[in-house]
Write an enzyme that holds these catalytic residues in place. Sequence first.
Site: not given
Ligand code: CO
Length: 455
Positions: A179, A221, A229, A256, A258, A345, A384
Amino acid sequence: METVSTEVVTENKSCHYDFSASQDDSPVKEYKPLNWLKNSQAVKQPDPETIVTDSQENKDTLQALNNCVGVNDAQLAYEPQVKEKLPIRRTVCYVCSEELIQRCNQMIKIPMRADIVHFLIEGYGLLKFMRVVRPRPATYDQLTVFHDPDYIDFLKRITDVEDEEKYDEEAQQFGLSYDCPAHVGVYEYAALVSGATLQAAESLIDGTADVAINWYGGWHHGKKDSASGFCYTNDVVLGILKLREKFDRVLYVDLDLHHGDGVEDAFCTTNKVLTVSVHKFTSGFFPGTGSLDDIGYNRGKYYSINVPLLDGIKDPEFVALMYRVLNKVNDHYKPDVIICQCGADGVAGDPMESFNLTPLSLGRCVQLMLSWKLPVMLLGGGGYHHANTARCWAYLTGVVLGRKLNNDIPEHKYILEYGPDYELGISAGNMKDSNNKEYLQGIYRQLMEMVNHIS
Ligand code: CO
């Protein structure tokens, strides 16, 4: 009612971005009610100048959670308390430069996203209402306030190396693979993005802005000694550490898809930075942390809050849950400054195919935080589907400025990205919602109980 700051820093003339206040034909229409979304399932666009809690719309939203979790009267106290109309008197700073955009455009996971975001904000004529600030790269000393010097040294060493394989083994040790591949210019990119967030923090510290925006940061991240990430350095952590030079208690909110693991890790043992992350938490989903029981350690125990959700969450449940959590956190913690990562995202249409949200749910959370009248920093992050991410962040910029944006995407360089509808609004997704009543009830109760430990 013209109360927003119109101060604009005139940029270098050679810059091809138009930062000047010359667009009289701005498509921004002030406070004009719009037929926001055709999809009747979606939440209507909230009026960005106010949070009026007794509106039918809000009642419907809150009712959605009541139906899900069966709250009692005491818990209802944590419904939004803002009743009065809030005049917009904010000075807003937007960190941006041609170099920042160009460096971000080259990120292989999000090629040209920065351009698409910036040109939509410019296309809506919003730049003239913000102080546009050109970022400086973070210095080595600024980066190593958080990051391990060995890691930063390595980034510096490989930044000119075209043949990545030369450093392959060492690169993997620093997380620079999969990544986060090493690439030419990686150090300059990381330093500039981090510098942009530091600049945003400085404008809140010196009081030149009430709200500071860096849509090109939010890389939550990043670890102390490695990339993770899509994140090379953790500008969020650096920004929080900078804010701590002036502000005693920092509230970090991560919207987010994540888990904001890098930020939580950095502050999990302190009560001076409270982190709240709402994210998808399912088996095998990156980064795998952020369960309900992940609450911090030692002095930081109860100061890491995680809201783990399953696939398919929709706006009404998301907003109602987050309104209550954030309101109660604010009541107990009484932060001095807020920093919010607005990763897009979780918005419907994202290739992550996880949540059914629209930008309105992020807008509601941002509005709520703005209503506390504290300095606020807004950062980007994931996202994304580039056009949807641009839609989301342009909309949030409008929320901050108290301006409704025309639902028709303005004519600009990237208009073709917005077909076939060429509209700002995004319909809610229709993926199966796995967050059933029992599940939401469970996390809601546990979170409310946990926040009682915060003081
Ligand atoms: Co994210």
